[in-house]
Design an enzyme around this catalytic site. Structure first.
Site, PDB file in Angstrom:
ATOM      1  N   LYS A  66       9.365  52.750  42.564  1.00  0.00           N
ATOM      2  CA  LYS A  66       8.469  53.517  43.446  1.00  0.00           C
ATOM      3  C   LYS A  66       8.396  52.868  44.826  1.00  0.00           C
ATOM      4  CE  LYS A  66       7.308  56.991  40.986  1.00  0.00           C
ATOM      5  NZ  LYS A  66       7.547  58.368  41.435  1.00  0.00           N
ATOM      6  N   SER A  94       2.888  55.068  43.419  1.00  0.00           N
ATOM      7  CA  SER A  94       2.031  54.676  42.290  1.00  0.00           C
ATOM      8  C   SER A  94       1.290  53.370  42.552  1.00  0.00           C
ATOM      9  CB  SER A  94       2.928  54.496  41.059  1.00  0.00           C
ATOM     10  OG  SER A  94       2.218  53.880  40.032  1.00  0.00           O
ATOM     11  N   TYR A 128       9.700  50.338  36.905  1.00  0.00           N
ATOM     12  CA  TYR A 128       9.050  51.554  37.400  1.00  0.00           C
ATOM     13  C   TYR A 128       8.363  51.289  38.747  1.00  0.00           C
ATOM     14  CZ  TYR A 128       5.580  55.227  37.954  1.00  0.00           C
ATOM     15  OH  TYR A 128       4.802  56.227  38.485  1.00  0.00           O
TER      16      TYR A 128
HETATM   17  N1  LIG Z   1       0.494  60.488  35.797  1.00  0.00           N
HETATM   18  C1  LIG Z   1       0.096  59.442  36.527  1.00  0.00           C
HETATM   19  O1  LIG Z   1      -0.988  58.868  36.260  1.00  0.00           O
HETATM   20  C2  LIG Z   1       0.919  58.956  37.696  1.00  0.00           C
HETATM   21  C3  LIG Z   1       0.468  57.826  38.401  1.00  0.00           C
HETATM   22  C4  LIG Z   1       1.207  57.377  39.495  1.00  0.00           C
HETATM   23  C5  LIG Z   1       2.377  58.059  39.884  1.00  0.00           C
HETATM   24  N2  LIG Z   1       2.803  59.143  39.168  1.00  0.00           N
HETATM   25  C6  LIG Z   1       4.045  59.820  39.609  1.00  0.00           C
HETATM   26  O2  LIG Z   1       3.780  61.204  39.805  1.00  0.00           O
HETATM   27  C7  LIG Z   1       4.938  61.974  39.527  1.00  0.00           C
HETATM   28  C8  LIG Z   1       4.570  63.091  38.552  1.00  0.00           C
HETATM   29  O3  LIG Z   1       4.035  62.510  37.368  1.00  0.00           O
HETATM   30  P1  LIG Z   1       3.531  63.376  36.140  1.00  0.00           P
HETATM   31  O4  LIG Z   1       2.436  62.608  35.502  1.00  0.00           O
HETATM   32  O5  LIG Z   1       3.306  64.769  36.553  1.00  0.00           O
HETATM   33  O6  LIG Z   1       4.810  63.268  35.186  1.00  0.00           O
HETATM   34  P2  LIG Z   1       5.636  64.394  34.450  1.00  0.00           P
HETATM   35  O7  LIG Z   1       6.640  63.673  33.604  1.00  0.00           O
HETATM   36  O8  LIG Z   1       4.732  65.368  33.796  1.00  0.00           O
HETATM   37  O9  LIG Z   1       6.366  65.125  35.654  1.00  0.00           O
HETATM   38  C9  LIG Z   1       7.614  64.746  36.177  1.00  0.00           C
HETATM   39  C10 LIG Z   1       8.408  66.024  36.372  1.00  0.00           C
HETATM   40  O10 LIG Z   1       9.653  65.707  36.995  1.00  0.00           O
HETATM   41  C11 LIG Z   1      10.707  66.335  36.285  1.00  0.00           C
HETATM   42  N3  LIG Z   1      11.894  65.501  36.493  1.00  0.00           N
HETATM   43  C12 LIG Z   1      12.106  64.248  36.035  1.00  0.00           C
HETATM   44  N4  LIG Z   1      13.298  63.796  36.478  1.00  0.00           N
HETATM   45  C13 LIG Z   1      13.841  64.785  37.248  1.00  0.00           C
HETATM   46  C14 LIG Z   1      15.015  64.912  37.993  1.00  0.00           C
HETATM   47  N5  LIG Z   1      15.933  63.929  38.047  1.00  0.00           N
HETATM   48  N6  LIG Z   1      15.242  66.058  38.681  1.00  0.00           N
HETATM   49  C15 LIG Z   1      14.337  67.076  38.636  1.00  0.00           C
HETATM   50  N7  LIG Z   1      13.198  67.009  37.936  1.00  0.00           N
HETATM   51  C16 LIG Z   1      12.949  65.875  37.258  1.00  0.00           C
HETATM   52  C17 LIG Z   1      10.224  66.396  34.852  1.00  0.00           C
HETATM   53  O11 LIG Z   1      10.875  67.398  34.075  1.00  0.00           O
HETATM   54  C18 LIG Z   1       8.743  66.696  35.043  1.00  0.00           C
HETATM   55  O12 LIG Z   1       8.505  68.085  35.151  1.00  0.00           O
HETATM   56  C19 LIG Z   1       5.974  60.988  38.962  1.00  0.00           C
HETATM   57  O13 LIG Z   1       6.871  60.671  40.000  1.00  0.00           O
HETATM   58  C20 LIG Z   1       5.142  59.788  38.568  1.00  0.00           C
HETATM   59  O14 LIG Z   1       5.889  58.599  38.634  1.00  0.00           O
HETATM   60  C21 LIG Z   1       2.097  59.607  38.089  1.00  0.00           C
END
Ligand SMILES: NC(=O)c1ccc[n+]([C@@H]2O[C@H](COP(=O)([O-])OP(=O)(O)OC[C@H]3O[C@@H](n4cnc5c(N)ncnc54)[C@H](O)[C@@H]3O)[C@@H](O)[C@H]2O)c1
Length: 319
Positions: free
Chosen positions: A145, A117, A141
């Site tokens: 990461k 991130s 957070y």
């Molecule tokens: N959305 C953004 O702008 C953004 C920016 C930077 C990084 N990220 C990273 O990208 C990844 C996906 O983000 P997103 O926006 O799709 O979020 P999201 O919450 O929609 O997706 C995360 C998924 O992981 C699953 N999950 C969580 N903990 C788990 C575990 N212990 N075991 C198995 N499954 C688990 C959740 O049920 C969910 O389906 C994350 O790691 C997030 O930190 C997102």
């Protein structure tokens, strides 16, 4: 050559699964559905419901589906909330990644693409963040990461592991209307929820040292982002050398006020946003160069801001 997508039932993960499908690479999703949605996993893609913390389940899944690589998106993504829930954040993002790596070592799976991130940079004092910009996370957070990236690096020094980490900037939009960002903390869903419910969207602070006083961010379309995961998986499969980290940013900054204008145009709802005080910990501006990813990972902004807004609005209405 099946790839396992952890968090594949989430907002970004479900787009990644579809990007793999489009090029004919089979996937299996491992997701505990803590914030994901079963219906986001397309028909024909197996969903294993469980946590990355469950090493035995993960190792069984890797062996059972003959997995050759992992895209690791599962995690707890709420930077603001992580300040109140540091132990939960570390457990999900750090211990979760460590357990996943242990299961991969056990099952002899040696390729991983990790969701990192922009939060690893904190509040960088540069116009354009590059991969060489020093990291200085400002929340549990962001720290979790960065530690995830280090876990990959250190495990690669100790065993055979081919890896890269993708530092996402602000991920928005929808590749298809049935996949919406349902996060209760991100700007796009917050504004669209307000408009759908007849409330006035809010700007948090208009006294920053930016051209119009509101925060400037780097918005990227989720479908463009998903494509780069396939490129990374292919590169690792072909044994091509990748950098340890890549920024997935556009090089362009867009202010919150500009987003509001685009929202009004994209939804057809005329509104004047309310201005509320600043939120603690919001940097004035963070914009990244995606040049390295453009060279190595087929990273391109194929979608405009207008498309980001209209696709997000369509998905919000379809929900
Ligand atoms: N959305 C953004 O702008 C953004 C920016 C930077 C990084 N990220 C990273 O990208 C990844 C996906 O983000 P997103 O926006 O799709 O979020 P999201 O919450 O929609 O997706 C995360 C998924 O992981 C699953 N999950 C969580 N903990 C788990 C575990 N212990 N075991 C198995 N499954 C688990 C959740 O049920 C969910 O389906 C994350 O790691 C997030 O930190 C997102």
């Amino acid at each position: 050559m099946t790839w396992m997508v952890t968090g594949g039932a989430g907002y970004i993960g479900s787009h990644v699964v579809r990007a793999f499908q489009e090029v004919g690479i089979p996937t299996v999703v491992l997701d505990d559905l803590s914030s994901g949605h079963e219906e986001f996993v397309p028909a024909g893609v197996p969903l294993v419901r469980g946590s990355v913390l469950d090493t035995a389940l993960v190792a069984d899944t890797l062996r059972g589906h003959r997995v050759t690589g992992v895209v690791h998106l599962a995690g707890f993504k709420y930077a603001g909330v992580s300040v109140q829930r540091p132990l939960h954040t570390y457990e999900q993002n750090v211990t979760g990644t460590a357990h996943l790596l242990a299961a991969m070592a056990e099952a002899d799976v040696t390729r991983i693409v990790f969701s990192s991130s922009a939060a690893v940079y904190g509040t960088p004092d540069v116009d354009l963040v590059t991969e060489d910009t020093p990291t200085a996370p400002e929340s549990p957070y962001g720290e979790s990461k960065l530690i995830g990236e280090w876990l990959l690096r250190d495990q690669a020094a100790a065993t055979e592991l081919h890896h890269t980490s993708l530092r996402y900037f602000n991920v928005v939009g929808s590749g298809t209307p049935e996949l919406a960002d349902t996060s209760p903390h991100n700007l796009f869903p917050l504004v669209l929820d307000a408009l759908a419910e007849g409330r006035t969207p809010r700007i948090n602070g208009d006294d920053y040292s930016t051209p119009d006083g509101t925060c400037v961010r780097d918005y990227v379309h989720v479908a463009d982002l998903a494509t780069s995961h396939v490129a990374a998986a292919r590169a690792l499969t072909e044994g091509r050398e990748l950098r340890r980290v890549y920024n997935l940013g556009s090089g362009d900054g867009v202010s919150v006020r500009e987003i509001m204008t685009a929202m009004a145009a994209g939804t057809g709802i005329d509104f004047e946003p309310e201005v509320a005080p600043r939120r603690a910990g919001d940097p004035a501006r963070i914009v990244a160069s995606g040049e390295a990813a453009a060279r190595d990972l087929d990273w391109r902004m194929r979608h405009s801001l207008t498309e980001m807004v209209s696709s997000a609005w369509q998905a919000r209405q379809a929900r």
